[in-house]
Design a protein around this motif. Structure first.
Motif, PDB file in Angstrom:
ATOM      1  N   GLU A 190       1.013  -1.237   0.261  1.00  0.00           N
ATOM      2  CA  GLU A 190       0.029   0.068  -0.128  1.00  0.00           C
ATOM      3  C   GLU A 190       1.040   1.194  -0.014  1.00  0.00           C
ATOM      4  O   GLU A 190       0.649   2.201   0.732  1.00  0.00           O
ATOM      5  CB  GLU A 190      -1.101  -0.037   1.150  1.00  0.00           C
ATOM      6  CG  GLU A 190      -1.960  -1.137   1.277  1.00  0.00           C
ATOM      7  CD  GLU A 190      -2.951  -1.066   2.503  1.00  0.00           C
ATOM      8  OE1 GLU A 190      -3.076   0.028   2.909  1.00  0.00           O
ATOM      9  OE2 GLU A 190      -3.500  -2.138   2.798  1.00  0.00           O
ATOM     10  N   ALA A 191       1.919   1.477  -0.880  1.00  0.00           N
ATOM     11  CA  ALA A 191       2.774   2.540  -0.869  1.00  0.00           C
ATOM     12  C   ALA A 191       1.878   3.901  -1.321  1.00  0.00           C
ATOM     13  O   ALA A 191       2.242   4.997  -1.183  1.00  0.00           O
ATOM     14  CB  ALA A 191       3.898   2.175  -1.882  1.00  0.00           C
ATOM     15  N   GLU A 192       0.853   3.455  -1.991  1.00  0.00           N
ATOM     16  CA  GLU A 192       0.088   4.805  -2.694  1.00  0.00           C
ATOM     17  C   GLU A 192      -0.880   5.293  -1.746  1.00  0.00           C
ATOM     18  O   GLU A 192      -1.714   6.118  -2.080  1.00  0.00           O
ATOM     19  CB  GLU A 192      -0.436   4.447  -4.110  1.00  0.00           C
ATOM     20  CG  GLU A 192       0.602   4.071  -5.025  1.00  0.00           C
ATOM     21  CD  GLU A 192      -0.149   3.817  -6.182  1.00  0.00           C
ATOM     22  OE1 GLU A 192      -0.981   3.618  -6.445  1.00  0.00           O
ATOM     23  OE2 GLU A 192       0.778   3.440  -7.227  1.00  0.00           O
ATOM     24  N   THR A 193      -1.123   4.485  -0.450  1.00  0.00           N
ATOM     25  CA  THR A 193      -2.241   4.722   0.376  1.00  0.00           C
ATOM     26  C   THR A 193      -1.755   5.936   1.487  1.00  0.00           C
ATOM     27  O   THR A 193      -0.737   6.065   1.555  1.00  0.00           O
ATOM     28  CB  THR A 193      -2.710   3.701   1.268  1.00  0.00           C
ATOM     29  OG1 THR A 193      -3.032   2.702   0.721  1.00  0.00           O
ATOM     30  CG2 THR A 193      -3.648   3.956   2.120  1.00  0.00           C
ATOM     31  N   CYS A 194      -2.612   6.929   1.692  1.00  0.00           N
ATOM     32  CA  CYS A 194      -2.446   7.918   2.426  1.00  0.00           C
ATOM     33  C   CYS A 194      -1.745   7.671   3.603  1.00  0.00           C
ATOM     34  O   CYS A 194      -2.098   6.541   4.297  1.00  0.00           O
ATOM     35  CB  CYS A 194      -3.597   8.854   2.744  1.00  0.00           C
ATOM     36  SG  CYS A 194      -3.401  10.319   3.709  1.00  0.00           S
ATOM     37  N   CYS A 195      -0.815   8.601   4.236  1.00  0.00           N
ATOM     38  CA  CYS A 195      -0.210   8.485   5.437  1.00  0.00           C
ATOM     39  C   CYS A 195      -0.975   8.941   6.687  1.00  0.00           C
ATOM     40  O   CYS A 195      -0.384   8.910   7.778  1.00  0.00           O
ATOM     41  CB  CYS A 195       1.089   9.187   5.338  1.00  0.00           C
ATOM     42  SG  CYS A 195       1.150  10.947   5.348  1.00  0.00           S
ATOM     43  N   GLY A 196      -1.917   9.649   6.165  1.00  0.00           N
ATOM     44  CA  GLY A 196      -3.066  10.466   7.235  1.00  0.00           C
ATOM     45  C   GLY A 196      -2.642  11.750   7.646  1.00  0.00           C
ATOM     46  O   GLY A 196      -3.413  12.452   8.289  1.00  0.00           O
ATOM     47  N   PHE A 197      -1.554  12.360   6.851  1.00  0.00           N
ATOM     48  CA  PHE A 197      -1.504  13.738   7.108  1.00  0.00           C
ATOM     49  C   PHE A 197      -2.299  14.816   6.363  1.00  0.00           C
ATOM     50  O   PHE A 197      -3.215  15.153   7.107  1.00  0.00           O
ATOM     51  CB  PHE A 197       0.236  14.136   6.721  1.00  0.00           C
ATOM     52  CG  PHE A 197       0.361  15.751   6.615  1.00  0.00           C
ATOM     53  CD1 PHE A 197       0.497  16.435   7.856  1.00  0.00           C
ATOM     54  CD2 PHE A 197       0.659  16.384   5.366  1.00  0.00           C
ATOM     55  CE1 PHE A 197       0.677  17.507   8.006  1.00  0.00           C
ATOM     56  CE2 PHE A 197       1.008  17.960   5.804  1.00  0.00           C
ATOM     57  CZ  PHE A 197       0.991  18.373   7.026  1.00  0.00           C
ATOM     58  N   LYS A 210      -7.982  18.006  11.871  1.00  0.00           N
ATOM     59  CA  LYS A 210      -9.747  17.913  11.993  1.00  0.00           C
ATOM     60  C   LYS A 210     -10.212  16.459  12.236  1.00  0.00           C
ATOM     61  O   LYS A 210     -11.073  16.412  12.958  1.00  0.00           O
ATOM     62  CB  LYS A 210     -10.206  18.434  10.590  1.00  0.00           C
ATOM     63  CG  LYS A 210     -10.176  20.031  10.528  1.00  0.00           C
ATOM     64  CD  LYS A 210     -10.606  20.376   9.169  1.00  0.00           C
ATOM     65  CE  LYS A 210     -10.452  21.734   8.686  1.00  0.00           C
ATOM     66  NZ  LYS A 210     -10.709  22.022   7.452  1.00  0.00           N
ATOM     67  N   PHE A 211      -9.261  15.537  11.895  1.00  0.00           N
ATOM     68  CA  PHE A 211      -9.579  14.033  12.213  1.00  0.00           C
ATOM     69  C   PHE A 211      -8.560  13.529  12.477  1.00  0.00           C
ATOM     70  O   PHE A 211      -7.972  12.401  11.902  1.00  0.00           O
ATOM     71  CB  PHE A 211     -10.166  13.506  10.652  1.00  0.00           C
ATOM     72  CG  PHE A 211     -11.383  14.422  10.236  1.00  0.00           C
ATOM     73  CD1 PHE A 211     -12.421  14.053  10.433  1.00  0.00           C
ATOM     74  CD2 PHE A 211     -10.884  15.230   8.956  1.00  0.00           C
ATOM     75  CE1 PHE A 211     -13.714  14.952   9.879  1.00  0.00           C
ATOM     76  CE2 PHE A 211     -11.992  16.047   8.576  1.00  0.00           C
ATOM     77  CZ  PHE A 211     -13.381  15.832   8.770  1.00  0.00           C
ATOM     78  N   GLY A 212      -8.247  13.626  13.695  1.00  0.00           N
ATOM     79  CA  GLY A 212      -6.991  13.192  14.488  1.00  0.00           C
ATOM     80  C   GLY A 212      -7.136  11.535  14.640  1.00  0.00           C
ATOM     81  O   GLY A 212      -6.035  10.960  14.424  1.00  0.00           O
ATOM     82  N   ASP A 213      -8.087  11.080  14.935  1.00  0.00           N
ATOM     83  CA  ASP A 213      -8.243   9.712  14.904  1.00  0.00           C
ATOM     84  C   ASP A 213      -8.082   8.873  13.871  1.00  0.00           C
ATOM     85  O   ASP A 213      -7.290   7.734  13.801  1.00  0.00           O
ATOM     86  CB  ASP A 213      -9.631   9.158  15.858  1.00  0.00           C
ATOM     87  CG  ASP A 213      -9.716   9.812  17.163  1.00  0.00           C
ATOM     88  OD1 ASP A 213      -8.796   9.969  17.688  1.00  0.00           O
ATOM     89  OD2 ASP A 213     -10.935   9.734  17.819  1.00  0.00           O
ATOM     90  N   ILE A 214      -8.778   9.178  12.871  1.00  0.00           N
ATOM     91  CA  ILE A 214      -8.553   8.516  11.509  1.00  0.00           C
ATOM     92  C   ILE A 214      -6.981   8.933  11.042  1.00  0.00           C
ATOM     93  O   ILE A 214      -6.523   8.072  10.662  1.00  0.00           O
ATOM     94  CB  ILE A 214      -9.455   9.436  10.360  1.00  0.00           C
ATOM     95  CG1 ILE A 214     -11.057   9.006  10.905  1.00  0.00           C
ATOM     96  CG2 ILE A 214      -9.150   8.745   9.049  1.00  0.00           C
ATOM     97  CD1 ILE A 214     -12.027   9.885   9.935  1.00  0.00           C
TER      98      ILE A 214
END
Length: 242
Positions: free
Chosen positions: A167-174, A181-185
């Motif tokens: 999943e190299a192309e999946t978001c890191c969450g930043f 705004k969505f700290g848990d996610i």
């Protein structure tokens, strides 16, 4: 080639070495590089938060500062993507400004894209020895098609082994303000990214967007990982700086 280097806010404030590494690489590619001293933000945080007035003010400032150069290069897919993919929509109600925004967008490049496809850099001076895994940032990948360019440059380094993570192309969450705004996610996405990266056994996690890298490194350190390096691709490619 007369190139303007857009340093970006995060590089300026958090890791200036990224900008100096980009400068070194551009000079090695034969470019005459200038760094407009009044540059600040591309307007992306305001734009993503719905503050179009501030974003437009900053876009106008960027256009004023950077138009007239043969190329504008940024060590950031997200900031380059802001100019290339969003300035046109942002400036659509001002025909004169829109024309200028389109012209600027046409000569704006993310660093590795520029080095591969415009400057056609044949060799890099980096001396990193070990294994890396590469994180594809969302904006660079989806807005600009930045995927093979950094890997192609890293492939010129004989002592670097690239270990692709799941999943190299999946978001890191930043995601800029998303992480606020969505700290848990955001935390869950960062945990997944760290786990996938560390599962490769690579010595370093490398990427082209400093926001992603700061987010990943922050999560790694909070989880107790003090060993895995987190580096911008420009730092790896440029090697030691004067």
């Amino acid at each position: 080639m007369r190139v303007a280097l857009f340093v970006t806010c995060l590089a300026d404030l958090m890791r200036p070495n990224v900008a100096f590494a980009a400068l070194k690489l551009l000079k090695l590619a034969g470019c005459t590089v200038e760094v407009p001293e009044t540059q600040t933000c591309c307007g992306q945080p305001a734009y993503n938060s719905g503050d179009r007035a501030t974003a437009l003010t900053l876009a106008r400032k960027v256009i004023d500062e950077f138009e007239g150069y043969e190329y504008v290069v940024l060590p950031s897919g997200s900031c380059a993507g802001m100019i290339r993919a969003h300035y046109e929509e942002l400036c659509k109600d001002d025909p004169a400004l829109l024309a200028r925004a389109k012209k600027l967008a046409a000569c704006t490049y993310e660093l590795t894209d520029f080095l591969v496809n415009v400057a056609k850099l044949e060799s890099v001076p980096g001396d990193f020895a070990g294994s890396i895994t590469y994180h594809d940032s969302c904006s660079g990948l989806r807005e600009l098609g930045i995927k093979q360019q950094p890997r192609q440059l890293l492939g010129k380094m004989g002592q670097v082994e690239i270990k692709e993570m799941s999943e190299a192309e999946t978001c890191c969450g930043f995601g800029g303000t998303f992480s606020l705004k969505f700290g848990d996610i955001s935390t869950k996405l960062a945990d997944n990214k760290c786990e996938n990266a560390c599962a490769t056994g690579a010595d370093a996690i490398v990427g082209g967007d400093l926001g992603c890298l700061l987010n990943i490194e922050g999560r790694l350190r909070r989880k107790g990982d003090r060993k895995t390096q987190v580096l911008h691709v420009a730092e790896v490619l440029a090697g030691k700086l004067d």
